[in-house]
Design a protein around this motif. Structure first.
Motif, short mmCIF file in Angstrom:
data_model
loop_
_atom_site.label_atom_id
_atom_site.label_comp_id
_atom_site.label_asym_id
_atom_site.label_seq_id
_atom_site.Cartn_x
_atom_site.Cartn_y
_atom_site.Cartn_z
N TYR A 24 0.84 -1.19 0.00
CA TYR A 24 0.00 0.00 0.00
C TYR A 24 0.88 1.24 0.00
O TYR A 24 1.79 1.37 0.81
N THR A 25 0.60 2.15 -0.92
CA THR A 25 1.30 3.41 -0.97
C THR A 25 0.26 4.52 -0.96
O THR A 25 -0.61 4.56 -1.81
N SER A 26 0.36 5.39 0.02
CA SER A 26 -0.59 6.48 0.15
C SER A 26 -0.14 7.68 -0.66
O SER A 26 1.04 8.00 -0.71
N ALA A 27 -1.10 8.35 -1.28
CA ALA A 27 -0.81 9.59 -1.98
C ALA A 27 -1.34 10.77 -1.18
O ALA A 27 -1.39 11.89 -1.67
N SER A 28 -1.72 10.54 0.07
CA SER A 28 -2.32 11.56 0.91
C SER A 28 -1.45 11.86 2.11
O SER A 28 -0.67 11.03 2.55
N THR A 29 -1.64 13.06 2.67
CA THR A 29 -0.93 13.41 3.89
C THR A 29 -1.84 13.28 5.11
O THR A 29 -1.44 13.58 6.22
N ASP A 30 -3.08 12.83 4.90
CA ASP A 30 -4.05 12.67 5.98
C ASP A 30 -3.97 11.28 6.58
O ASP A 30 -3.47 10.34 5.96
N ARG A 31 -4.50 11.14 7.79
CA ARG A 31 -4.63 9.83 8.43
C ARG A 31 -5.62 9.01 7.60
O ARG A 31 -6.63 9.53 7.14
N GLN A 32 -5.33 7.73 7.43
CA GLN A 32 -6.19 6.87 6.61
C GLN A 32 -6.50 5.56 7.30
O GLN A 32 -5.70 5.08 8.11
N PHE A 52 -3.28 4.26 9.21
CA PHE A 52 -1.98 4.84 8.88
C PHE A 52 -1.99 6.32 9.22
O PHE A 52 -2.97 7.01 8.97
N ASN A 53 -0.88 6.82 9.75
CA ASN A 53 -0.68 8.24 9.96
C ASN A 53 0.35 8.73 8.96
O ASN A 53 1.28 8.00 8.60
N SER A 54 0.21 9.98 8.54
CA SER A 54 1.24 10.55 7.69
C SER A 54 2.46 10.84 8.54
O SER A 54 2.37 10.94 9.76
#
Length: 68
Positions: A24-32, A52-54
């Motif tokens: 998993y790779t997040s493109a967001s800076t928000d908690r998900q 996940f936390n940024s």
């Protein structure tokens, strides 16, 4: 997945092995939060949730700006 499959949200994907690896790779800076549902051939479903936390959020949580 470990074979290069890119998943789309809310779709079903058959697992051909007992073990699998999910990347998993997040493109967001928000908690998900990600929910993964695994269903067997008998219709039994198990839900697994991951949070996940940024990196920015993690830095905010450390006292006195300590960036260890």
């Amino acid at each position: 997945m470990d074979n290069g499959t890119v998943f789309k949200p809310n779709d079903r994907y058959p697992l051909h092995k007992e073990e699998f690896r999910l990347y998993y790779t997040s493109a967001s800076t928000d908690r998900q939060t990600i929910d993964v549902y695994v269903e067997d051939n008998f219709g039994q479903t198990a839900k697994f949730s991951f949070e996940f936390n940024s990196q920015r959020d993690e830095e905010k949580e450390k006292p006195n700006g300590d960036k260890k």
